[in-house]
Write a protein that holds these residues in place. Structure first.
Motif, PDB file in Angstrom:
ATOM      1  N   UNK A 102       0.802  -1.265   0.130  1.00 50.15           N
ATOM      2  CA  UNK A 102       0.150  -0.117   0.120  1.00 50.15           C
ATOM      3  C   UNK A 102       0.777   1.318  -0.072  1.00 50.15           C
ATOM      4  N   UNK A 103       0.283   2.316  -0.522  1.00 51.20           N
ATOM      5  CA  UNK A 103       0.881   3.560  -0.383  1.00 51.20           C
ATOM      6  C   UNK A 103      -0.208   4.657  -0.043  1.00 51.20           C
ATOM      7  N   UNK A 104       0.285   5.626   0.805  1.00 50.84           N
ATOM      8  CA  UNK A 104      -0.420   6.828   1.124  1.00 50.84           C
ATOM      9  C   UNK A 104       0.062   8.117   0.846  1.00 50.84           C
ATOM     10  N   UNK A 105      -0.553   9.167   0.795  1.00 50.43           N
ATOM     11  CA  UNK A 105      -0.353  10.503   0.547  1.00 50.43           C
ATOM     12  C   UNK A 105      -1.398  11.340   1.061  1.00 50.43           C
ATOM     13  N   UNK A 106      -0.943  12.343   1.754  1.00 51.52           N
ATOM     14  CA  UNK A 106      -1.943  13.471   2.480  1.00 51.52           C
ATOM     15  C   UNK A 106      -1.407  14.763   2.207  1.00 51.52           C
ATOM     16  N   UNK A 118      -5.614   9.686   8.745  1.00 50.06           N
ATOM     17  CA  UNK A 118      -5.563   8.347   8.098  1.00 50.06           C
ATOM     18  C   UNK A 118      -4.922   7.552   8.800  1.00 50.06           C
ATOM     19  N   UNK A 119      -5.054   6.291   8.517  1.00 48.01           N
ATOM     20  CA  UNK A 119      -4.431   5.134   9.409  1.00 48.01           C
ATOM     21  C   UNK A 119      -4.184   3.787   8.864  1.00 48.01           C
ATOM     22  N   UNK A 120      -2.994   3.124   8.803  1.00 46.49           N
ATOM     23  CA  UNK A 120      -3.067   1.982   8.383  1.00 46.49           C
ATOM     24  C   UNK A 120      -2.305   0.766   9.263  1.00 46.49           C
ATOM     25  N   UNK A 121      -3.096  -0.190   9.595  1.00 48.30           N
ATOM     26  CA  UNK A 121      -2.416  -0.991  10.739  1.00 48.30           C
ATOM     27  C   UNK A 121      -2.610  -2.568  10.263  1.00 48.30           C
ATOM     28  N   UNK A 131      -5.799  -6.664   8.145  1.00 45.02           N
ATOM     29  CA  UNK A 131      -5.100  -5.149   7.883  1.00 45.02           C
ATOM     30  C   UNK A 131      -6.262  -4.462   7.827  1.00 45.02           C
ATOM     31  N   UNK A 132      -6.013  -3.146   8.238  1.00 47.22           N
ATOM     32  CA  UNK A 132      -7.059  -2.118   8.589  1.00 47.22           C
ATOM     33  C   UNK A 132      -6.483  -0.864   7.778  1.00 47.22           C
ATOM     34  N   UNK A 133      -7.300  -0.306   6.883  1.00 48.45           N
ATOM     35  CA  UNK A 133      -7.014   0.936   6.439  1.00 48.45           C
ATOM     36  C   UNK A 133      -8.105   2.127   6.682  1.00 48.45           C
ATOM     37  N   UNK A 134      -7.830   3.287   6.877  1.00 51.03           N
ATOM     38  CA  UNK A 134      -8.823   4.116   7.164  1.00 51.03           C
ATOM     39  C   UNK A 134      -8.679   5.670   6.734  1.00 51.03           C
ATOM     40  N   UNK A 135      -9.525   6.407   6.397  1.00 48.12           N
ATOM     41  CA  UNK A 135      -9.614   7.683   5.874  1.00 48.12           C
ATOM     42  C   UNK A 135     -10.553   8.502   6.711  1.00 48.12           C
ATOM     43  N   UNK A 141     -13.051  21.404  12.466  1.00 46.98           N
ATOM     44  CA  UNK A 141     -11.801  21.159  13.293  1.00 46.98           C
ATOM     45  C   UNK A 141     -11.092  19.760  13.138  1.00 46.98           C
ATOM     46  N   UNK A 142      -9.971  19.507  13.639  1.00 44.70           N
ATOM     47  CA  UNK A 142      -9.353  18.158  13.302  1.00 44.70           C
ATOM     48  C   UNK A 142      -9.447  17.284  14.689  1.00 44.70           C
ATOM     49  N   UNK A 143     -10.346  17.706  15.906  1.00 43.54           N
ATOM     50  CA  UNK A 143     -10.224  16.998  16.922  1.00 43.54           C
ATOM     51  C   UNK A 143     -10.867  15.356  16.659  1.00 43.54           C
ATOM     52  N   UNK A 144     -12.207  15.404  16.045  1.00 43.06           N
ATOM     53  CA  UNK A 144     -12.705  14.340  15.683  1.00 43.06           C
ATOM     54  C   UNK A 144     -12.086  13.345  14.694  1.00 43.06           C
ATOM     55  N   UNK A 145     -11.652  14.023  13.779  1.00 42.00           N
ATOM     56  CA  UNK A 145     -10.678  12.876  12.932  1.00 42.00           C
ATOM     57  C   UNK A 145      -9.405  12.212  13.559  1.00 42.00           C
ATOM     58  N   UNK A 146      -8.854  13.176  14.311  1.00 39.21           N
ATOM     59  CA  UNK A 146      -7.516  12.710  15.231  1.00 39.21           C
ATOM     60  C   UNK A 146      -7.933  11.682  16.294  1.00 39.21           C
ATOM     61  N   UNK A 147      -9.188  11.895  16.906  1.00 40.29           N
ATOM     62  CA  UNK A 147      -9.691  10.921  17.778  1.00 40.29           C
ATOM     63  C   UNK A 147     -10.019   9.566  17.093  1.00 40.29           C
ATOM     64  N   UNK A 148     -10.563   9.594  15.855  1.00 38.68           N
ATOM     65  CA  UNK A 148     -10.758   8.424  15.172  1.00 38.68           C
ATOM     66  C   UNK A 148      -9.444   7.709  14.851  1.00 38.68           C
ATOM     67  N   UNK A 149      -8.506   8.455  14.212  1.00 36.51           N
ATOM     68  CA  UNK A 149      -7.053   7.729  14.051  1.00 36.51           C
ATOM     69  C   UNK A 149      -6.623   6.975  15.423  1.00 36.51           C
ATOM     70  N   UNK A 150      -6.751   7.716  16.525  1.00 37.28           N
ATOM     71  CA  UNK A 150      -6.358   7.109  17.783  1.00 37.28           C
ATOM     72  C   UNK A 150      -6.827   5.929  18.010  1.00 37.28           C
ATOM     73  N   UNK A 151      -8.312   5.891  17.827  1.00 39.22           N
ATOM     74  CA  UNK A 151      -9.165   5.132  18.795  1.00 39.22           C
ATOM     75  C   UNK A 151      -9.991   3.885  17.900  1.00 39.22           C
TER      76      UNK A 151
END
Length: 361
Positions: A102-106, A118-121, A131-135, A141-151
């Motif tokens: 996989x490749x990613x670009x942001x 984004x997250x790849x695990x 394998x898990x991939x997420x956008x 704001x960025x709080x919700x997207x950052x929370x999803x990446x972390x949790x």
């Protein structure tokens, strides 16, 4: 019957709390006090992107999550979140078994702040490699997207039914994570929201779950096939669901829930939570030799790059990292005014050896 005077008071009240602002990624339509509250991601507006190429930073660092449970082998987070200035990051990764790469670009693009995550695990659970991939595309704001990446993926892989009933685990985890995010923000003036478009591979099954207007597509025999449908308020089924819950869909530059939010499902968005749910739509796809690649991206890409173009561009590049960079660059040069984030996954199927003397058909 809708009480428009009540609706007007709700919108004005929301604007006074500052979570709505004009032109914000097309998601919110009114408001004027957004930047007065603490905790928002502020980026130095003097940063200039005079050249596309010289701002690229390729990052290939692997990070190990040491907080895994006993039944989980350590999760590998295949990417850091941002480069030093938060403007651009990209990289690539390949599974140990060679099954996929996989490749990613942001890229922050023309916007002053970066709200995409984004997250790849990958993790081994009870002997099964997943394998898990997420956008995650934030708004307000960025709080919700950052929370999803972390949790989000952490919560999902810990769900007791994750391997036995993956669809149920995804649905329950999405909605529970939404509740936990809202609880974590209850004492703030913020009302962030975020999309989530995720792809989870368990064995030879691919599960794509979507909330919001990010999107996931696949290529089968060269044909682009969407595995998610954007959650827009004017979708007939979404409009019916919102109106049955007592809400209203109004035109305000585009179709919006309550004249405010330009998507019908999202994480967060407390003020509209009765209508803007985080229940995912989930599609399952068997992985076979016809499945060539997978593309997940925020609407900063899909606004200007059709599904078919995304597949063609990805196929022309041998490595998925190069494909992801090319998609991001294409969206930017075509005029995308949003943050642009994508993940490209390529599947490497073993070819059955031909017996000696046999002819290729």
């Amino acid at each position: 019957m809708v009480c428009y005077s009540c609706l007007r008071s709700v919108i004005i009240h929301a604007g006074q709390f500052g979570f709505i602002r004009t032109g914000h990624k097309g998601k919110y339509s009114v408001g004027r006090q957004f930047n007065k509250f603490p905790g928002f991601l502020n980026v130095n507006s003097s940063t200039k992107y005079t050249s596309w190429g010289n701002r690229f930073t390729t990052i290939r660092k692997m990070m190990v999550d040491t907080g895994s449970t006993a039944k989980h082998e350590p999760e590998l987070d295949a990417l850091p979140q941002k480069d030093d200035n938060g403007g651009y990051s990209s990289g690539g990764w390949k599974s140990e078994d060679g099954r996929l790469s996989c490749g990613y670009s942001s890229f922050r693009g023309k916007r002053a702040s970066m709200e995409d995550c984004y997250d790849i695990k990958t993790s081994k659970i009870e002997g099964e490699t997943v394998f898990l991939f997420g956008i995650f595309d934030g708004h307000g704001g960025s709080r919700a997207s950052e929370y999803l990446k972390e949790h989000l993926f952490e919560n999902l892989t810990k769900h007791p039914e994750f391997l036995k009933n993956t669809k149920l685990a995804i649905s329950e985890t999405y909605q529970q994570t939404d509740k936990e995010f809202l609880e974590s923000e209850k004492d703030t003036f913020r009302d962030d929201g975020s999309t989530a478009s995720t792809a989870v591979l368990v064995g030879n099954h691919l599960y794509v779950a979507n909330v919001g207007d990010s999107r996931t597509i696949i290529s089968k025999n060269g044909k682009a096939i969407p595995l998610s449908e954007d959650h827009k308020p004017n979708r007939s089924d979404e409009r019916k669901r919102i109106e049955n819950a007592g809400g209203v869909v109004m035109w305000a530059g585009t179709w919006r829930v309550g004249g405010v939010l330009a998507m019908s499902r999202a994480f967060g968005n407390r003020m509209l939570k009765q209508f803007v749910v985080a229940e995912p739509e989930i599609k399952e796809q068997e992985i076979n030799e016809d499945l060539e690649l997978l593309v997940l991206a925020s609407d900063g890409l899909w606004d200007v790059v059709p599904n078919e173009d995304a597949v063609l561009i990805s196929q022309r590049e041998e490595k998925p990292e190069a494909a992801a960079r090319k998609l991001t660059e294409t969206a930017f040069t075509r005029g995308s005014a949003d943050n642009i984030t994508c993940i490209v996954v390529k599947f490497h199927h073993e070819k059955t050896p031909q017996p000696e003397g046999s002819q290729q058909q």
